[in-house]
Write a protein that holds these residues in place. Structure first.
Motif, PDB file in Angstrom:
ATOM      1  N   ILE A 258       0.831  -1.205   0.000  1.00  0.00           N
ATOM      2  CA  ILE A 258       0.000   0.000   0.000  1.00  0.00           C
ATOM      3  C   ILE A 258       0.861   1.249   0.000  1.00  0.00           C
ATOM      4  CG2 ILE A 258      -1.684   1.291   1.368  1.00  0.00           C
ATOM      5  CD1 ILE A 258      -2.855  -1.292   2.258  1.00  0.00           C
ATOM      6  N   VAL A 259       1.935   1.271   0.783  1.00  0.00           N
ATOM      7  CA  VAL A 259       2.765   2.462   0.927  1.00  0.00           C
ATOM      8  C   VAL A 259       3.766   2.535  -0.211  1.00  0.00           C
ATOM      9  CG1 VAL A 259       4.347   3.689   2.438  1.00  0.00           C
ATOM     10  CG2 VAL A 259       2.495   2.347   3.410  1.00  0.00           C
ATOM     11  N   ASP A 260       3.859   3.699  -0.795  1.00  0.00           N
ATOM     12  CA  ASP A 260       4.752   3.898  -1.927  1.00  0.00           C
ATOM     13  C   ASP A 260       6.196   3.949  -1.437  1.00  0.00           C
ATOM     14  OD1 ASP A 260       5.944   4.473  -4.248  1.00  0.00           O
ATOM     15  OD2 ASP A 260       4.820   6.294  -4.697  1.00  0.00           O
TER      16      ASP A 260
ATOM     17  N   VAL B 195      -4.970  12.537   7.299  1.00  0.00           N
ATOM     18  CA  VAL B 195      -3.792  11.702   7.020  1.00  0.00           C
ATOM     19  C   VAL B 195      -4.217  10.332   6.514  1.00  0.00           C
ATOM     20  CG1 VAL B 195      -1.831  10.538   8.085  1.00  0.00           C
ATOM     21  CG2 VAL B 195      -2.298  12.909   8.641  1.00  0.00           C
ATOM     22  N   ALA B 196      -5.234   9.751   7.187  1.00  0.00           N
ATOM     23  CA  ALA B 196      -5.725   8.438   6.748  1.00  0.00           C
ATOM     24  C   ALA B 196      -6.314   8.515   5.345  1.00  0.00           C
ATOM     25  CB  ALA B 196      -6.771   7.926   7.739  1.00  0.00           C
ATOM     26  N   LYS B 197      -7.014   9.619   5.052  1.00  0.00           N
ATOM     27  CA  LYS B 197      -7.591   9.785   3.717  1.00  0.00           C
ATOM     28  C   LYS B 197      -6.499   9.893   2.669  1.00  0.00           C
ATOM     29  CE  LYS B 197     -10.722  12.703   1.036  1.00  0.00           C
ATOM     30  NZ  LYS B 197      -9.756  12.930  -0.054  1.00  0.00           N
ATOM     31  N   SER B 198      -5.434  10.643   2.999  1.00  0.00           N
ATOM     32  CA  SER B 198      -4.335  10.762   2.036  1.00  0.00           C
ATOM     33  C   SER B 198      -3.667   9.410   1.790  1.00  0.00           C
ATOM     34  CB  SER B 198      -3.313  11.782   2.539  1.00  0.00           C
ATOM     35  OG  SER B 198      -2.684  11.329   3.717  1.00  0.00           O
ATOM     36  N   MET B 199      -3.509   8.629   2.864  1.00  0.00           N
ATOM     37  CA  MET B 199      -2.924   7.297   2.692  1.00  0.00           C
ATOM     38  C   MET B 199      -3.857   6.399   1.890  1.00  0.00           C
ATOM     39  SD  MET B 199      -1.230   6.683   6.467  1.00  0.00           S
ATOM     40  CE  MET B 199      -0.453   5.145   5.947  1.00  0.00           C
ATOM     41  N   SER B 200      -5.170   6.533   2.158  1.00  0.00           N
ATOM     42  CA  SER B 200      -6.137   5.732   1.397  1.00  0.00           C
ATOM     43  C   SER B 200      -6.144   6.126  -0.075  1.00  0.00           C
ATOM     44  CB  SER B 200      -7.532   5.911   1.997  1.00  0.00           C
ATOM     45  OG  SER B 200      -8.500   5.244   1.232  1.00  0.00           O
TER      46      SER B 200
ATOM     47  N   ARG C 277      -4.765   4.925  -5.526  1.00  0.00           N
ATOM     48  CA  ARG C 277      -4.064   5.276  -6.758  1.00  0.00           C
ATOM     49  C   ARG C 277      -3.118   4.163  -7.188  1.00  0.00           C
ATOM     50  NH1 ARG C 277       0.672   6.827  -8.312  1.00  0.00           N
ATOM     51  NH2 ARG C 277       1.496   6.732  -6.180  1.00  0.00           N
ATOM     52  N   ARG C 278      -2.393   3.603  -6.217  1.00  0.00           N
ATOM     53  CA  ARG C 278      -1.478   2.518  -6.551  1.00  0.00           C
ATOM     54  C   ARG C 278      -2.237   1.286  -7.032  1.00  0.00           C
ATOM     55  NH1 ARG C 278       3.393   1.910  -5.618  1.00  0.00           N
ATOM     56  NH2 ARG C 278       3.139  -0.264  -5.003  1.00  0.00           N
ATOM     57  N   ALA C 279      -3.385   1.010  -6.386  1.00  0.00           N
ATOM     58  CA  ALA C 279      -4.183  -0.147  -6.811  1.00  0.00           C
ATOM     59  C   ALA C 279      -4.718   0.044  -8.227  1.00  0.00           C
ATOM     60  CB  ALA C 279      -5.331  -0.374  -5.827  1.00  0.00           C
ATOM     61  N   GLU C 280      -5.168   1.275  -8.516  1.00  0.00           N
ATOM     62  CA  GLU C 280      -5.661   1.537  -9.868  1.00  0.00           C
ATOM     63  C   GLU C 280      -4.544   1.429 -10.892  1.00  0.00           C
ATOM     64  OE1 GLU C 280      -7.392   5.360  -9.509  1.00  0.00           O
ATOM     65  OE2 GLU C 280      -9.264   4.640  -8.590  1.00  0.00           O
ATOM     66  N   GLU C 281      -3.368   1.944 -10.531  1.00  0.00           N
ATOM     67  CA  GLU C 281      -2.234   1.820 -11.450  1.00  0.00           C
ATOM     68  C   GLU C 281      -1.840   0.355 -11.653  1.00  0.00           C
ATOM     69  OE1 GLU C 281       0.901   4.178  -9.901  1.00  0.00           O
ATOM     70  OE2 GLU C 281       0.019   6.095 -10.513  1.00  0.00           O
TER      71      GLU C 281
END
Length: 511
Positions: free
Chosen positions: A13-15, A243-248, A253-257
């Motif tokens: 999840i984390v870039d 912060v949680a929203k930004s992480m979500s 975004r990563r999942a969509e990519e």
């Protein structure tokens, strides 16, 4: 191998390319959570906020105290005729002006946390200065006036000043004590030296009033601190939610990519993978059937059969992955037409009959006759039925039995049911086998393993038809898979079955 790597990558999840930002976000979340858990309701935690509120209060109410001083001076002149009281009024107004000046300077300088104590002391010094002015007022005397009347005037003025100071300075801790301690001391000294009962009574009443108002302003101060604490916790919660929203958002975004990359990979690789596989299948079939001449070595013939079988397995796996990817991407289009569900079931039974006979498995049919056609995608529904039949044949032991049913549902739809007497599936493993690439313990131990995509594809195809898939299984009792089509798919639907009303009880008469 590449599929496993892609799956593990999607779960990150984390870039990692933004490690510094991720560390900052994690540190912020930990600090916020710790602050919320420990709380910060102590008065020292909001000294700056309380001081800023006091500054605003001083500036907003700057005109109130001068009006009170002018009224007291005018009343004193009227009662005593002594114009020297104007000098006291000028002194008091000057002391108040010092406090207002400090408030404006503090507002302009934007007090930092490190200067809060210094400014608080300055404001308390201003209150002490004002307290000396009220002490001078308390020590004034008027020989021409009646002693009692002038003492009453002084007491009334001091009580009003005490109340006004309590209201105006409750945000500054101990300000009321610093302001009126000089007044109490001055009255006490006068009472002890002069023995005037009026001054003694005034000293006692003013002391009691001061103690009461100190208690009340202390409670008001703590109440404001609590309000600030609640507001701070709310702000912290909002910050943590952001912060949680930004992480979500980053995870989405990563999942969509990753999903887009997967779709592009499958779309671009489908042709490249199928072309060499078709060549492998074609040449291996030619070699195994010895079209161009016999193979002198029988081991080579066995190898060609193994190559052909492995190629077919790989091609089926690629086709299933592509089908599931198209369904997940919303690009799986239905080519609907009027089809008889019983005919599809009979055709699929014929396709797996040879494999069933090889394992001495009996396939029995229980079809309702005269059912109308349904409006579905024939190829997709054939794939559903064939997948379910293939699973039944695969996991049913030799000499077992498979029952295929087709008929009406209670709501007016149609269904296909495939039931076997195989080993069954443990109840806790049913969600696993219904997930993509999921396989139960029986399938893992079986020598004839699959891809784990058959049932997810069945669910997805039925969902595209607005239908339903039900899997019932118990360990060592067999499995039943039911594919249900809704009533609106039936071209000549029957009305739903209604519960028959309970028969009315006959009344019995007794003679």
């Amino acid at each position: 191998m590449s599929i496993a790597v892609s799956t593990s990558t999607d779960k990150i999840i984390v870039d990692k390319s933004r490690a510094h930002r991720n560390k900052t976000v994690s540190r912020t979340v930990r600090a916020t959570r710790q602050r919320l858990q420990t709380g910060s309701s102590a008065p020292s935690g909001f000294d700056r906020e309380m001081l800023l509120l006091h500054i605003d209060s001083v500036l907003y109410g700057a005109i109130a105290l001068p009006v009170l001083i002018v009224l007291i001076a005018a009343t004193g002149i009227y009662l005593s005729g002594d114009r020297s009281i104007l000098l006291w009024a000028l002194m008091a107004l000057s002391a108040h002006a010092v406090t207002v000046f400090l408030a404006r300077k503090a507002k302009r300088d934007n007090i930092g946390t490190e200067k809060v104590t210094t400014w608080r002391r300055r404001f308390l010094g201003g209150q002490v200065l004002m307290g000396f002015c009220w002490a001078i007022f308390a020590l004034r005397d008027c020989d021409a006036c009646g002693g009692v009347s002038f003492a009453l005037f002084q007491g009334t003025g001091l009580f009003i000043a005490l109340a006004a100071t309590a209201i105006g300075t409750f945000l500054l801790r101990n300000a009321l004590v610093y302001t009126f301690t000089p007044v109490i001391v001055a009255l006490a000294v006068t009472s002890l030296t002069g023995g005037n009962p009026v001054h003694i009574g005034l000293t006692g009443m003013l002391s009691l009033s001061l103690a009461f108002l100190v208690f009340m302003t202390g409670r008001m101060n703590r109440a404001n601190v609590h309000i600030l604490s609640v507001q701070s916790e709310k702000d912290d919660l909002i910050a943590e939610l952001e912060v949680a929203k930004s992480m979500s958002d980053e995870a989405r975004r990563r999942a969509e990519e990753a999903n887009l990359a997967k779709s592009r990979f499958l779309a671009s690789m489908s042709h490249e993978l199928r072309t060499p596989l078709n060549a492998i299948l074609g040449f291996s079939e030619v070699m195994s059937s010895e079209v161009l001449g016999p193979l002198n070595n029988p081991t080579y013939k066995e190898y060609t059969v193994d190559i052909h079988r492995s190629g077919e397995h790989l091609l089926n796996l690629i086709n299933e992955i592509l089908d599931l990817s198209r369904i997940e991407a919303g690009k799986y289009e239905l080519n609907e037409e009027a089809v008889n569900l019983v005919e599809i079931a009979e055709d699929c039974i014929g396709m797996v009959q040879l494999r069933a006979r090889g394992k001495n498995i009996t396939i029995s049919e229980q079809f309702e006759q005269g059912m109308p056609s349904v409006w579905i995608d024939e190829k997709a529904m054939r794939q559903v039925t064939l997948n379910l039949l293939s699973n039944a044949v695969k996991f049913t032991p030799a000499g077992g039995e498979i029952t295929v049913k087709s008929g009406w549902t209670a709501g007016g739809g149609q269904y296909i049911s495939i039931k076997d007497n195989g080993p069954g599936i443990p109840e806790e493993e049913i969600p696993i086998v219904l997930s993509a690439f999921g396989q139960g313990s029986i399938a893992i131990k079986s020598a004839e393993q699959g891809t784990g995509l058959g049932l997810p594809i069945v669910q997805a195809i039925l969902a595209k038809h607005n239908g339903q898939f039900i899997l019932r299984s118990r360990l060592r009792e067999g499995t039943e898979a039911i594919a249900i089509l809704p009533p609106r798919r039936v071209l000549q639907s029957l009305p739903p079955v209604e519960d028959a009303p309970a028969p009315a009880r006959r009344r019995r008469s007794f003679a």
